[in-house]
Design an enzyme around this catalytic site. Structure first.
Site, PDB file in Angstrom:
ATOM      1  N   SER A  39      49.354  38.041  85.634  1.00  0.00           N
ATOM      2  CA  SER A  39      50.641  38.641  85.254  1.00  0.00           C
ATOM      3  C   SER A  39      50.589  39.801  84.275  1.00  0.00           C
ATOM      4  O   SER A  39      51.608  40.446  84.046  1.00  0.00           O
ATOM      5  CB  SER A  39      51.569  37.574  84.697  1.00  0.00           C
ATOM      6  N   SER A  83      54.045  38.730  86.626  1.00  0.00           N
ATOM      7  CA  SER A  83      55.382  38.484  86.134  1.00  0.00           C
ATOM      8  C   SER A  83      55.785  39.337  84.921  1.00  0.00           C
ATOM      9  O   SER A  83      56.962  39.421  84.595  1.00  0.00           O
ATOM     10  CB  SER A  83      55.530  37.010  85.759  1.00  0.00           C
ATOM     11  N   LYS A 122      57.311  40.545  76.103  1.00  0.00           N
ATOM     12  CA  LYS A 122      57.775  39.787  77.271  1.00  0.00           C
ATOM     13  C   LYS A 122      58.677  38.662  76.771  1.00  0.00           C
ATOM     14  O   LYS A 122      58.375  38.032  75.742  1.00  0.00           O
ATOM     15  CB  LYS A 122      56.551  39.220  77.998  1.00  0.00           C
TER      16      LYS A 122
END
Ligand code: GLN
Length: 481
Positions: free
Chosen positions: A174, A150, A75
């Site tokens: 997330s 996310s 990420k």
């Protein structure tokens, strides 16, 4: 489906090379990611160089690498000193970290190869990966729908078979929510289990880094590599890392699974309820016992989380001022104007909303009424769970009330978006671990996830229960077309 364990074994034994593996992952990304938007940066040169290094190693050294030649996506809020780290924000558009995160280093030492950085909601604020300054990430099961967020890019990289594993961060759900919406495994470890050194901070008392994988076994393998103490993160705990792989095959007969009414109430759609209930039936078949429990404070979770997370975010994001990092506004008069204009230009609307909410909750006169109260509720929520874990080993629930929603469906209604986190935020507020494991598909063919939560440092138990469920079902074997 090729798993990380398979790849690593082949590279260790010499039946495959890291270079071949990386080349095939790179071509999968080139082919599939055009439509999906999971990656914001592909580190082709770095990855090929790392592959070459591993292929050049002596056989004995290679054999010691638990993730030999395994491509992994990170990420883009996890620092890498060989690739930009942007948090999908304009304010960090040109940021090349001078150091790598603790987890990045651990992965490289274990033989894993970082192949790219994945898209996220800006600064990890969101539940759909639509709040990104880079692009929108699409769900491979239905490209008109969101992958959740996310960590949507990392989830999609694994779901679409571009990499077998990935890392995300979980502040309020997330990792688990996108894992659920894309049909992969996602685990949020106990607060303090994995070092956050080099993770760009959002809500410091909530953030944790954790794995995505197609199989629970790969998630266990990856967690074993990244977990453990680190003196550079004062919240990282030095308790021994359990043997996550070793306990996967234990029987779950006699395990007590708590079911809380509060997680099956209003808002939960039928398609999700049906799959979660049938997964509970499966766990009973495997010898587990389900027990009804009460978690009466669950209803305060969202309010509590959105006060604490925004308060911490408003403080953490104060450092982006156009001086230390990233974007600086041009043609401004004095320094105060420069700070202000850089932030106005650099942050997207959701990040600005959070900074304003958080600043308000912390401001004098409101601090006691909002922030302090939320902190008190947080303690009560944690006690609620501690009491429940005196009676049960784990708690099972849906991960989200609904399956993947349409792109744009909730972007103009922040409250509706926040409600997607109703089942996941409790684990962050209490600091406990929780996993999402695929448990079927709704009538539209969209994936559903089962959440399993446990007391602090019970990752081995969660992985054991999830693995036993997974090897007795086939949901994880289905791939999106
Ligand atoms: N959706 C939640 C939020 O927007 C959680 C985000 C996260 O876990 N990073 O705050």
């Amino acid at each position: 489906m090729t798993t990380a364990s398979d790849i690593s074994e082949s590279v260790r034994e010499g039946s495959a090379t890291a270079t071949e593996t990386i080349k095939s992952a790179l071509s999968a990304i080139a082919k599939r990611d055009k439509d999906l938007g999971a990656f914001v940066f592909v580190c082709e040169d770095h990855a090929l160089k790392q592959a070459d290094r591993i292929d050049g190693m002596a056989a004995d050294d290679k054999r010691r690498l638990p993730l030999a030649g395994v491509p992994i996506a990170l990420k883009d809020n996890i620092c890498t000193d060989f690739a930009p780290t942007t948090c999908a924000s304009k304010i960090l558009d040109n940021f090349n970290p001078p150091y790598s995160a603790h987890v990045t280093k651990k992965l490289i030492e274990a033989g894993a190869i970082v192949i790219g950085k994945t898209n996220l909601d800006e600064f990890a604020m969101g539940s759909s990966t639509e709040n990104s300054a880079k692009c929108i990430t699409r769900n491979p099961w239905d490209r008109g729908r969101v992958p959740g967020g996310s960590s949507g890019g990392s989830a999609v990289s694994v779901a679409a078979g571009m990499t077998p594993i990935a890392l995300g961060s979980d502040t309020g759900g997330s990792i688990r929510q996108p894992a659920s919406l894309t049909g992969v495994v996602g685990l949020k470890p106990t607060y303090g289990r994995v070092s956050r050194y080099g993770l760009v901070a959002f809500g410091s008392s909530l953030d944790q880094i954790g794995p995505f994988a197609r199989t629970v076994e790969d998630a266990a393998l990856l967690l074993g590599v990244i977990a453990g103490s680190d003196s550079r993160d004062s919240t990282c705990i030095s308790t021994d890392v359990a043997d996550y792989l070793g306990s996967l095959s234990d029987s779950i007969a006699g395990k007590k699974i708590g079911i809380a009414r509060e997680y099956f109430g209003e808002g939960l759609v039928d398609g999700t309820r049906k799959q979660v209930e049938s997964s509970l039936e499966k766990l009973r078949e495997l010898g587990a016992e389900t027990v009804e429990i009460d978690l009466p404070l669950t209803k305060y979770g969202i309010a509590c989380y959105y006060l604490i997370a925004t308060a911490e975010a408003s403080s953490n994001l104060a450092r982006y001022d156009g001086v230390h990092y990233g974007h600086r506004s041009k043609n401004v008069g004095d320094i105060v104007e420069m700070y202000s204009a850089s932030r106005v230009e650099g942050f997207g609307p959701e990040v600005k909303r959070r900074i304003m909410l958080g600043t308000y909750a912390l401001s004098s006169g409101y601090y006691d009424a909002y922030y302090l109260r939320a902190m008190k509720v947080r303690t009560l929520l944690r006690r609620d769970l501690e009491k429940a874990f005196e009676k049960v080993d784990v708690i099972c629930s849906p991960v989200t009330p609904d399956t993947a929603f349409k792109i744009g469906e909730k972007s103009s209604d922040p409250l509706a978006m926040y409600l997607a986190d109703v089942y996941t935020i409790t684990a962050n507020l209490a600091g406990i671990p929780a996993i999402s494991v695929p448990c079927g598909f709704d009538d539209a063919g969209l994936p559903v996830g089962l959440q399993i939560m446990g007391p602090a440092f019970s990752e081995a138990t969660l992985l054991n229960v999830a693995h036993q469920y997974q090897i007795n079902t086939n949901h994880h074997k289905k791939m999106p077309v």
